[in-house]
Write an enzyme that holds these catalytic residues in place. Structure first.
Site, PDB file in Angstrom:
ATOM      1  N   ALA A  10       0.798  -1.240   0.000  1.00  5.33           N
ATOM      2  CA  ALA A  10       0.000   0.000   0.000  1.00  5.33           C
ATOM      3  C   ALA A  10       0.826   1.283   0.000  1.00  5.33           C
ATOM      4  CB  ALA A  10      -0.942  -0.004   1.202  1.00  5.33           C
ATOM      5  N   ASP A  60       7.139  -8.903   3.758  1.00  8.07           N
ATOM      6  CA  ASP A  60       7.143  -9.445   2.396  1.00  8.07           C
ATOM      7  C   ASP A  60       6.065 -10.528   2.362  1.00  8.07           C
ATOM      8  OD1 ASP A  60       7.533 -10.948   0.127  1.00  8.07           O
ATOM      9  OD2 ASP A  60       9.723 -10.895   0.243  1.00  8.07           O
ATOM     10  N   TYR A 152       2.927 -13.381 -15.381  1.00  9.47           N
ATOM     11  CA  TYR A 152       2.000 -12.468 -14.705  1.00  9.47           C
ATOM     12  C   TYR A 152       0.543 -12.872 -14.944  1.00  9.47           C
ATOM     13  CZ  TYR A 152      -0.165  -7.939 -13.490  1.00  9.47           C
ATOM     14  OH  TYR A 152      -0.931  -6.939 -12.945  1.00  9.47           O
ATOM     15  N   SER A 153       0.200 -13.168 -16.213  1.00 10.34           N
ATOM     16  CA  SER A 153      -1.204 -13.505 -16.494  1.00 10.34           C
ATOM     17  C   SER A 153      -1.589 -14.822 -15.825  1.00 10.34           C
ATOM     18  CB  SER A 153      -1.488 -13.534 -17.996  1.00 10.34           C
ATOM     19  OG  SER A 153      -0.604 -14.412 -18.639  1.00 10.34           O
ATOM     20  N   ALA A 154      -0.639 -15.775 -15.757  1.00  7.64           N
ATOM     21  CA  ALA A 154      -0.929 -17.036 -15.047  1.00  7.64           C
ATOM     22  C   ALA A 154      -1.169 -16.762 -13.566  1.00  7.64           C
ATOM     23  CB  ALA A 154       0.226 -18.019 -15.230  1.00  7.64           C
ATOM     24  N   LYS A 156      -2.320 -14.039 -12.213  1.00  6.25           N
ATOM     25  CA  LYS A 156      -3.573 -13.313 -12.006  1.00  6.25           C
ATOM     26  C   LYS A 156      -4.796 -14.193 -12.302  1.00  6.25           C
ATOM     27  CE  LYS A 156      -1.842  -9.418 -10.582  1.00  6.25           C
ATOM     28  NZ  LYS A 156      -2.108  -8.939  -9.216  1.00  6.25           N
ATOM     29  N   ILE A 185      -3.958   0.952 -15.718  1.00 14.29           N
ATOM     30  CA  ILE A 185      -4.026   2.008 -14.701  1.00 14.29           C
ATOM     31  C   ILE A 185      -2.675   2.725 -14.616  1.00 14.29           C
ATOM     32  CG2 ILE A 185      -4.605   2.500 -12.285  1.00 14.29           C
ATOM     33  CD1 ILE A 185      -6.896   1.056 -13.812  1.00 14.29           C
TER      34      ILE A 185
HETATM   35  P1  NAP Z   1       3.083  -0.622  -8.148  1.00 17.43           P
HETATM   36  O1  NAP Z   1       2.907   0.853  -8.248  1.00 17.43           O
HETATM   37  O2  NAP Z   1       4.305  -1.260  -8.693  1.00 17.43           O
HETATM   38  O3  NAP Z   1       2.879  -1.048  -6.619  1.00 17.43           O
HETATM   39  C1  NAP Z   1       2.975  -2.379  -6.214  1.00 17.43           C
HETATM   40  C2  NAP Z   1       3.169  -2.397  -4.720  1.00 17.43           C
HETATM   41  O4  NAP Z   1       3.261  -3.763  -4.281  1.00 17.43           O
HETATM   42  C3  NAP Z   1       4.461  -1.714  -4.292  1.00 17.43           C
HETATM   43  O5  NAP Z   1       4.216  -0.873  -3.199  1.00 17.43           O
HETATM   44  C4  NAP Z   1       5.358  -2.885  -3.882  1.00 17.43           C
HETATM   45  O6  NAP Z   1       6.293  -2.579  -2.882  1.00 17.43           O
HETATM   46  C5  NAP Z   1       4.333  -3.863  -3.366  1.00 17.43           C
HETATM   47  N1  NAP Z   1       4.887  -5.211  -3.290  1.00 17.43           N
HETATM   48  C6  NAP Z   1       5.468  -5.910  -4.290  1.00 17.43           C
HETATM   49  N2  NAP Z   1       5.876  -7.095  -3.832  1.00 17.43           N
HETATM   50  C7  NAP Z   1       5.563  -7.147  -2.520  1.00 17.43           C
HETATM   51  C8  NAP Z   1       5.737  -8.113  -1.503  1.00 17.43           C
HETATM   52  N3  NAP Z   1       6.325  -9.285  -1.755  1.00 17.43           N
HETATM   53  N4  NAP Z   1       5.285  -7.845  -0.250  1.00 17.43           N
HETATM   54  C9  NAP Z   1       4.667  -6.672   0.004  1.00 17.43           C
HETATM   55  N5  NAP Z   1       4.479  -5.710  -0.917  1.00 17.43           N
HETATM   56  C10 NAP Z   1       4.931  -5.945  -2.171  1.00 17.43           C
HETATM   57  O7  NAP Z   1       1.870  -1.385  -8.882  1.00 17.43           O
HETATM   58  P2  NAP Z   1       0.334  -1.005  -9.052  1.00 17.43           P
HETATM   59  O8  NAP Z   1       0.136  -0.656 -10.467  1.00 17.43           O
HETATM   60  O9  NAP Z   1      -0.116  -0.097  -7.988  1.00 17.43           O
HETATM   61  O10 NAP Z   1      -0.299  -2.466  -8.852  1.00 17.43           O
HETATM   62  C11 NAP Z   1      -1.047  -2.848  -7.696  1.00 17.43           C
HETATM   63  C12 NAP Z   1      -1.776  -4.150  -8.008  1.00 17.43           C
HETATM   64  O11 NAP Z   1      -2.658  -3.947  -9.115  1.00 17.43           O
HETATM   65  C13 NAP Z   1      -0.844  -5.303  -8.411  1.00 17.43           C
HETATM   66  O12 NAP Z   1      -1.322  -6.513  -7.898  1.00 17.43           O
HETATM   67  C14 NAP Z   1      -0.950  -5.289  -9.920  1.00 17.43           C
HETATM   68  O13 NAP Z   1      -0.640  -6.529 -10.476  1.00 17.43           O
HETATM   69  C15 NAP Z   1      -2.404  -4.919 -10.105  1.00 17.43           C
HETATM   70  N6  NAP Z   1      -2.723  -4.375 -11.418  1.00 17.43           N
HETATM   71  C16 NAP Z   1      -2.175  -3.194 -11.845  1.00 17.43           C
HETATM   72  C17 NAP Z   1      -2.517  -2.714 -13.103  1.00 17.43           C
HETATM   73  C18 NAP Z   1      -1.998  -1.415 -13.655  1.00 17.43           C
HETATM   74  O14 NAP Z   1      -2.303  -1.092 -14.810  1.00 17.43           O
HETATM   75  N7  NAP Z   1      -1.222  -0.641 -12.919  1.00 17.43           N
HETATM   76  C19 NAP Z   1      -3.395  -3.445 -13.929  1.00 17.43           C
HETATM   77  C20 NAP Z   1      -3.914  -4.633 -13.457  1.00 17.43           C
HETATM   78  C21 NAP Z   1      -3.578  -5.093 -12.203  1.00 17.43           C
HETATM   79  P3  NAP Z   1       7.844  -2.286  -3.275  1.00 17.43           P
HETATM   80  O15 NAP Z   1       7.817  -0.922  -3.897  1.00 17.43           O
HETATM   81  O16 NAP Z   1       8.544  -2.339  -1.982  1.00 17.43           O
HETATM   82  O17 NAP Z   1       8.265  -3.363  -4.230  1.00 17.43           O
END
Ligand code: NAP
Length: 244
Positions: A10, A60, A152-154, A156, A185
């Site tokens: 978050a 983590d 990634y798609s697998a 999700k 997004i």
């Molecule tokens: P983001 O800006 O890269 O943020 C992801 C967050 O997850 C970061 O704060 C990261 O922390 C944290 N994280 C990663 N691995 C972690 C772990 N092992 N333990 C705890 N925290 C962890 O990505 P976002 O775009 O906001 O994505 C958020 C979610 O939405 C993800 O699940 C992503 O797959 C999904 N999503 C995003 C999009 C899009 O277009 N952006 C589309 C579809 C789905 P660190 O910075 O410390 O690594």
């Protein structure tokens, strides 16, 4: 009494917007983060100003014991957990021929196993409370597939199947389990994409704009609220009509 929500990953992006929105909805928030102490603590301050309580918990979520610690620490501070949003996720994109075993494993470890680790530890708490909302952040590519994202798609698609299976297991005990599948997004995750990829993706969006983290947060707010009490096992696409 304020409800209590955990949001994983978050400190930034979609997770940050979700944490803020649920706080605006009146919930106390446990902000999970992995590495960014400064951003996580800034968010705690911002949320505390809204008149609810926030704590930051470093963990983590791909580590089973650390995920357990996240749930236990939240319970210790707030005494209950009403909502968990499993948002933490990563991408490591490449075409299959170039994809390494490490990049496959690490994406599955975080996105899929990390979600398992959190639901495994939070579900007993919600069963005792006889109520709870579990919201898993998937992706439209978990439905459609996407070249360059076999890992990634697998992961999700796995999150969607996990959501439906758990919804069937715990529905009789008052727990709703749903997935939100964002489209494209604007966050750091999509900032990595080339201009050409952005142009191509945008063509497929009916609403002709990229989504904002707040667009996803609004859907999560609904699924976290009592207004969605008769909805479980569903996948809500927040994608501007990209997939239909
Ligand atoms: P983001 O800006 O890269 O943020 C992801 C967050 O997850 C970061 O704060 C990261 O922390 C944290 N994280 C990663 N691995 C972690 C772990 N092992 N333990 C705890 N925290 C962890 O990505 P976002 O775009 O906001 O994505 C958020 C979610 O939405 C993800 O699940 C992503 O797959 C999904 N999503 C995003 C999009 C899009 O277009 N952006 C589309 C579809 C789905 P660190 O910075 O410390 O690594």
């Amino acid at each position: 009494m304020n409800k209590v929500a955990i949001v994983t990953g978050a400190a930034k992006g979609i997770g940050r917007a979700i944490a803020l929105r649920l706080a605006e909805d009146g919930m106390n928030i446990a902000i999970n983060y992995r590495s960014n102490d400064v951003e996580a603590n800034n968010l705690v301050d911002e949320i505390n100003k809204l008149g609810v309580r926030a704590i930051a918990i470093k963990a983590d979520i791909s580590d089973f014991a650390q995920a357990e610690g996240l749930i236990k620490d939240t319970l210790k501070v707030f005494g209950r957990i009403d909502v968990i949003v499993n948002n933490a996720g990563v991408t490591k994109d490449s075409l299959l021929l170039r994809m390494t075993e490490e990049s496959f494993d690490s994406v599955i470890e975080i996105n899929l196993k990390g979600t398992f680790n959190c639901i495994k530890h939070v579900t007993p708490v919600m069963l005792k409370q006889k109520k709870g909302k579990i919201i898993n952040i998937s992706s439209v590519v978990g439905i459609t597939g996407n070249a360059g994202q076999v890992n990634y798609s697998a992961s999700k698609a796995g999150v969607i199947a996990m959501t439906k299976s758990l919804a069937k297991e715990v529905g009789s005990r008052g727990i709703c389990v749903n997935a939100v599948a964002p489209g494209f997004i604007k966050t750091d995750m999509t900032a990595k994409l080339s201009l050409k990829a952005v142009e191509e993706l945008s063509k497929a969006i009916a609403l002709k704009r990229l989504g904002l983290p707040e667009d996803v947060a609004k859907a999560v707010s609904f699924l976290a609220s009592d207004d969605s009490d008769y909805i479980t096992g569903q996948v809500l696409c927040v994608d501007g009509g990209m997939v239909m």
